[in-house]
Design a protein around this motif. Structure first.
Motif, PDB file in Angstrom:
ATOM      1  N   ASP A   1      -8.131  -1.046  -5.134  1.00  0.00           N
ATOM      2  CA  ASP A   1      -7.065  -0.287  -5.483  1.00  0.00           C
ATOM      3  C   ASP A   1      -7.668   1.122  -5.940  1.00  0.00           C
ATOM      4  O   ASP A   1      -8.697   0.836  -7.502  1.00  0.00           O
TER       5      ASP A   1
ATOM      6  N   HIS B   1      -3.700   3.602  -3.311  1.00  0.00           N
ATOM      7  CA  HIS B   1      -3.287   2.083  -3.967  1.00  0.00           C
ATOM      8  C   HIS B   1      -2.655   1.116  -3.407  1.00  0.00           C
ATOM      9  O   HIS B   1      -1.810   0.703  -2.274  1.00  0.00           O
ATOM     10  N   TYR B   2      -3.497  -0.042  -4.007  1.00  0.00           N
ATOM     11  CA  TYR B   2      -3.324  -1.676  -3.390  1.00  0.00           C
ATOM     12  C   TYR B   2      -2.186  -2.525  -4.831  1.00  0.00           C
ATOM     13  O   TYR B   2      -2.996  -2.481  -5.497  1.00  0.00           O
TER      14      TYR B   2
ATOM     15  N   ASN C   1       0.826  -1.446  -0.002  1.00  0.00           N
ATOM     16  CA  ASN C   1      -0.374   0.613   0.295  1.00  0.00           C
ATOM     17  C   ASN C   1       0.618   1.015  -0.166  1.00  0.00           C
ATOM     18  O   ASN C   1       0.651   2.063   0.848  1.00  0.00           O
TER      19      ASN C   1
END
Length: 563
Positions: free
Chosen positions: A152, A82-83, A77
């Motif tokens: 995300d 954002h993943y 992350n």
């Protein structure tokens, strides 16, 4: 049924589990038909969720789950919303899980009739050699991070741009794409990481962009089979089940000539459970512990596998044991509530139903010849975790629960029982002055607003565990009433009446979550006896690909029949 009682005239949360066999019809797992009864053959279902991979070995004769193995997978992350994950890490976990499940089941490779995969709808990028293509803007050269996870939201601006265009393709996603879908993610890559986009998603680059379930099937065949699942591309790629890829749509949202060729995004689209030519490749066979050539079934998204693994179950009333039930409408009267990190609300119909803010209709995405409408909550279990962790009393409650060897939710549920008894009020009313909206990661349905955020109203200065328990109760209730909002939106748009709900996934083990949904929906809720409905759904695909059953519908339904 729970719904037959007056509002709030409910058993305590701690007593609900003991009485669940009476209060909630516990449906048996979908039994696989007896066409394979002559030989003890096994199907392997693999499920890749947000945080772990699992594999299960299932007896195709009766649907018995014989062995399961689980392994956690890594997530990064690097920036807010954002993943990222690694397809190599996921594939290694999958291989270990299959070997572990075979060992746990006492099964051999020669006894396996097929394998199939379900996974989150995450985006995988590969180059022309099949190697990972990095997608992290903070470390663009780290190719290992090549998966943009479903949750995300880096592409919110691109999703909004697509939606402003108002293309006709948006009708099949409730009028608006979500940043959780793949086209906005690919457009973000084109805008922000053009080298990565060029390598994976252009004719000149020669690479591939795949949904995670399709990548796993690709990996299992040693990269020899590039087919995509009708489930993944219809639900997450704006594919037209009746007309194929819409190049006009791609051009209208900003993709250019040479972008998203069929070689990159899928030329052959097959229904879930179809057998991929050649089966398991030699290298993959060694890694998985299977025979080369073992049939590989076309996969599907994890929530949809949960629907396949639970919605076909026979209920005692439907088998002639009582009055009422939801059998009169067949599958159309059943809602699948696949409740875990997020929640999906799966409703099927013979005729397409267009619902503003609800994804679909998706033809053939879950069951052949049915249209699927898919509501959802982008954060459900993740939202409840956030509520607990972020509260001043959360850390102490978690530590106390860990010391007692129980989930923190069980501790809070018990405390709510005690508070209700001490105050001599129905438990649900403890949160009557606290109001929560659950959209910490945007509203997926029915408002389709990814920028929306959660809110809490009614809290005071007190911040002990009792206050945490009440905010947690309000959060659970907010998820239940949002589910009601989604169901009402579907039915107002013309979907056949929902008569009952089938619940599976991690949250189905939380009695407060289940009872709150029964209160909000005023419908009977059914929990499968086997709590591995998603694995069973993947095994249904494997059994179909392996020839143990003629179709996914046959494999998923009970001997009493559903249709």
């Amino acid at each position: 049924d729970i719904s037959d009682s007056p509002p709030f005239a409910r058993m305590t949360i701690t007593s609900l589990l003991a009485a669940v066999a009476v209060a909630i019809s516990r449906a048996p797992p979908p039994r696989l038909s007896e066409t394979a009864a002559a030989a003890p053959r096994y199907a392997i279902g693999v499920d890749v969720g947000t945080g772990s991979a699992r594999a299960g070995v299932v007896d195709v004769r009766d649907g018995t789950l014989l062995g399961v193995h689980k392994q956690d997978i890594t997530m990064w992350n690097p920036l807010p919303e954002h993943y990222e994950q690694s397809s190599e890490d996921i594939w290694a976990a999958v291989c270990n899980c299959v070997r572990g499940a075979l060992s746990a089941a006492g099964a051999t490779a020669d006894e396996v009739c097929g394998v199939a995969f379900d996974a989150t709808c995450s985006l995988v990028l590969l180059d022309s050699e099949g190697a990972p293509v990095g997608i992290d803007p903070t470390v663009p050269d780290e190719a290992r991070r090549n998966v943009i996870v479903w949750m995300d939201h880096r592409s919110e601006e691109q999703a909004a741009r697509i939606n402003r265009g108002g293309h006709a393709r948006l009708a099949n996603v409730g009028g608006a794409v979500s940043p959780e879908m793949e086209v906005p993610k690919l457009l973000w890559l084109r805008d922000e990481m053009p080298h990565a986009f060029h390598a994976a998603a252009t004719a000149e680059g020669g690479g591939k962009a795949l949904d995670l379930a399709d990548f796993l099937a690709y990996a299992a065949t040693d990269g020899s089979q590039h087919a995509r699942s009708l489930c993944t591309v219809v639900c997450k790629w704006n594919y037209d089940a009746g007309g194929g890829w819409d190049r006009g749509f791609f051009e209208s949202v900003g993709f250019g000539e040479g972008d998203l060729p069929e070689a990159a995004i899928g030329k052959d689209v097959l229904p879930p459970g179809a057998a991929l030519g050649g089966g398991v490749g030699p290298s993959a066979a060694e890694a998985l512990g299977l025979r080369p050539g073992t049939p590989v079934g076309v996969g599907m998204i994890d929530a949809h596998a949960g629907g396949v693994g639970s919605l076909g179950a026979a209920l005692p009333r439907e088998a002639g044991g009582g009055e009422g039930g939801c059998d009169e409408g067949g599958l159309e009267a059943r809602l699948g509530l696949i409740a875990g990190t997020s929640t999906c609300h799966m409703a099927s119909s013979h005729e397409p139903v267009f619902v503003r803010g609800v994804w679909g209709p998706y033809y053939g995405a879950m069951f052949p010849s049915f249209n699927l409408n898919e509501g959802g909550q982008s954060a459900a279990g993740a939202f409840l975790d956030f509520v607990i962790v972020s509260h001043p009393a959360g850390a102490a409650a978690i530590a106390a629960a860990d010391a007692a060897g129980e989930p923190v939710a069980a501790r809070l549920n018990r405390r709510l029982d005690e508070l209700a008894a001490a105050r001599r009020v129905p438990l649900p009313t403890l949160a009557s002055d606290v109001h929560v909206t659950p959209d910490v990661n945007g509203n997926r349905s029915p408002l389709a607003d990814p920028a929306m955020r959660a809110g809490v109203v009614g809290v005071g200065l007190a911040s002990g565990e009792d206050e945490l328990a009440i905010v947690y109760l309000a959060a659970v209730q907010s998820l239940a009433y949002q589910t009601r909002q989604i169901v009402e939106a579907m039915q107002a748009a013309g979907h056949p009446t929902i008569g009952c709900v089938f619940v599976c996934g991690g949250l189905s083990k939380n009695p407060l979550y289940v009872s709150s949904h029964a209160d909000a929906l005023r419908l009977p809720l059914h929990i499968p006896t086997n709590d591995e409905a998603v694995l069973l759904g993947a095994a249904v695909l494997a059994a179909t690909a392996g020839g143990a059953h003629a179709s996914v519908s046959e494999a998923a339904r009970s001997p009493a029949g559903l249709w």
